[in-house]
Enzyme design. Sequence first.
Site, PDB file in Angstrom:
ATOM      1  N   ASP A 115       0.839  -1.204   0.000  1.00 33.72           N
ATOM      2  CA  ASP A 115       0.000   0.000   0.000  1.00 33.72           C
ATOM      3  C   ASP A 115       0.866   1.243   0.000  1.00 33.72           C
ATOM      4  O   ASP A 115       2.085   1.184   0.208  1.00 33.72           O
ATOM      5  CB  ASP A 115      -1.020  -0.001   1.145  1.00 33.72           C
ATOM      6  CG  ASP A 115      -0.386   0.174   2.516  1.00 33.72           C
ATOM      7  OD1 ASP A 115       0.833   0.397   2.591  1.00 33.72           O
ATOM      8  OD2 ASP A 115      -1.109   0.099   3.516  1.00 33.72           O
ATOM      9  N   ILE A 116       0.214   2.369  -0.269  1.00 34.20           N
ATOM     10  CA  ILE A 116       0.918   3.657  -0.371  1.00 34.20           C
ATOM     11  C   ILE A 116       1.128   4.215   1.033  1.00 34.20           C
ATOM     12  O   ILE A 116       0.186   4.289   1.826  1.00 34.20           O
ATOM     13  CB  ILE A 116       0.108   4.642  -1.233  1.00 34.20           C
ATOM     14  CG1 ILE A 116      -0.129   4.046  -2.630  1.00 34.20           C
ATOM     15  CG2 ILE A 116       0.825   5.981  -1.352  1.00 34.20           C
ATOM     16  CD1 ILE A 116      -1.082   4.844  -3.487  1.00 34.20           C
ATOM     17  N   GLU A 172      -6.056   2.154  -0.917  1.00 33.53           N
ATOM     18  CA  GLU A 172      -4.694   2.376  -1.396  1.00 33.53           C
ATOM     19  C   GLU A 172      -3.872   1.097  -1.383  1.00 33.53           C
ATOM     20  O   GLU A 172      -2.653   1.125  -1.526  1.00 33.53           O
ATOM     21  CB  GLU A 172      -3.995   3.452  -0.544  1.00 33.53           C
ATOM     22  CG  GLU A 172      -3.610   3.033   0.859  1.00 33.53           C
ATOM     23  CD  GLU A 172      -4.722   3.223   1.885  1.00 33.53           C
ATOM     24  OE1 GLU A 172      -4.386   3.310   3.080  1.00 33.53           O
ATOM     25  OE2 GLU A 172      -5.899   3.300   1.493  1.00 33.53           O
ATOM     26  N   ASP A 182      -6.600  10.484  -6.137  1.00 37.27           N
ATOM     27  CA  ASP A 182      -6.998   9.577  -7.220  1.00 37.27           C
ATOM     28  C   ASP A 182      -5.929   9.513  -8.310  1.00 37.27           C
ATOM     29  O   ASP A 182      -5.635   8.444  -8.844  1.00 37.27           O
ATOM     30  CB  ASP A 182      -8.328  10.030  -7.828  1.00 37.27           C
ATOM     31  CG  ASP A 182      -9.513   9.756  -6.908  1.00 37.27           C
ATOM     32  OD1 ASP A 182      -9.342   9.009  -5.926  1.00 37.27           O
ATOM     33  OD2 ASP A 182     -10.601  10.289  -7.182  1.00 37.27           O
ATOM     34  N   ASN A 230      -3.977  12.414   1.227  1.00 33.42           N
ATOM     35  CA  ASN A 230      -5.314  12.767   0.745  1.00 33.42           C
ATOM     36  C   ASN A 230      -5.849  14.004   1.455  1.00 33.42           C
ATOM     37  O   ASN A 230      -6.433  14.902   0.846  1.00 33.42           O
ATOM     38  CB  ASN A 230      -6.266  11.592   0.981  1.00 33.42           C
ATOM     39  CG  ASN A 230      -6.821  11.021  -0.316  1.00 33.42           C
ATOM     40  OD1 ASN A 230      -6.598  11.556  -1.380  1.00 33.42           O
ATOM     41  ND2 ASN A 230      -7.542   9.940  -0.219  1.00 33.42           N
TER      42      ASN A 230
END
Length: 279
Positions: free
Chosen positions: A144-145, A186, A161, A152
């Site tokens: 994941d990020i 994510e 996005d 965000n």
Amino acid sequence: MLFILIEMFIIYKITVSNTLLIQELLTYKFINTSIFKTVIPQIALLIFLLSILVFIIKAYLRRSSFEVRLIGVIISVFAALYYIDDKLSFSIFLSAAGIILAISIIEDSYSMAYQDELTGIPSRRALREDLMKLGNKYVIAMLDIDFFKKFNDTYGHDVGDDVLKLVASNLVQVTGGGKAYRYGGEEFTILFPGKSISDAIPHLESLKEQVSKAGYTRKPSKSKGSKAKKTSSSSQLFVTISIGACEKSTKFKDANDVIKGADKALYRAKKKGRNCVSK
């Protein structure tokens, strides 16, 4: 469906009507020349051309293959009507229109079911199906990020996005026979069929480096009422990913166990400081 039924009703009324005004309208000639002498009235030719033009513009703006297929349907229907006196040609072109439309609907249905709408890569449903096709030797990587929620909240969901799309575009370039999927939010998944953990790790390390160097150019934002930071100039943003990998073994006997093992490895990667690969 209601619109189509209304349209069919209007066409029926026109065909059974003997109104002179409607007949004159349908047979009206914009250009009185022998070049345009066809079995198709000129007003129908105009409607065909306008329809094709509309779908060409939509295909260009949306970058969608669906509109391109509709152009093929319209051209096939036009050809069928042009050769209406030739039963064989009429049947061939009309059948071609139906086949193009059917294939288009099937492909779009498949994309909706098995492709992630935002990133364009295979979705979680596609992952579930591919998990059932794996043999006795494979590696599953969960990633994941890093700090995506904070990212965000800082820059806004639109930028978030775009970053998801950027990361996904890098994940599909993974080497070593890996295949990327969007797991949710994510989080992403990569499958390495027929590989051992030692085979997959170098490719995951290379992927991690590739993502960390792929900068996202943020465009100037001056919108009011947005929680995201407003900027008057473009800026380069970078993100990193954490990866956890797990191999099928006597301890991790099926795909669900391997995914859980990869999740635990992902947590270990985060504890190590993120932007790293753990097994």
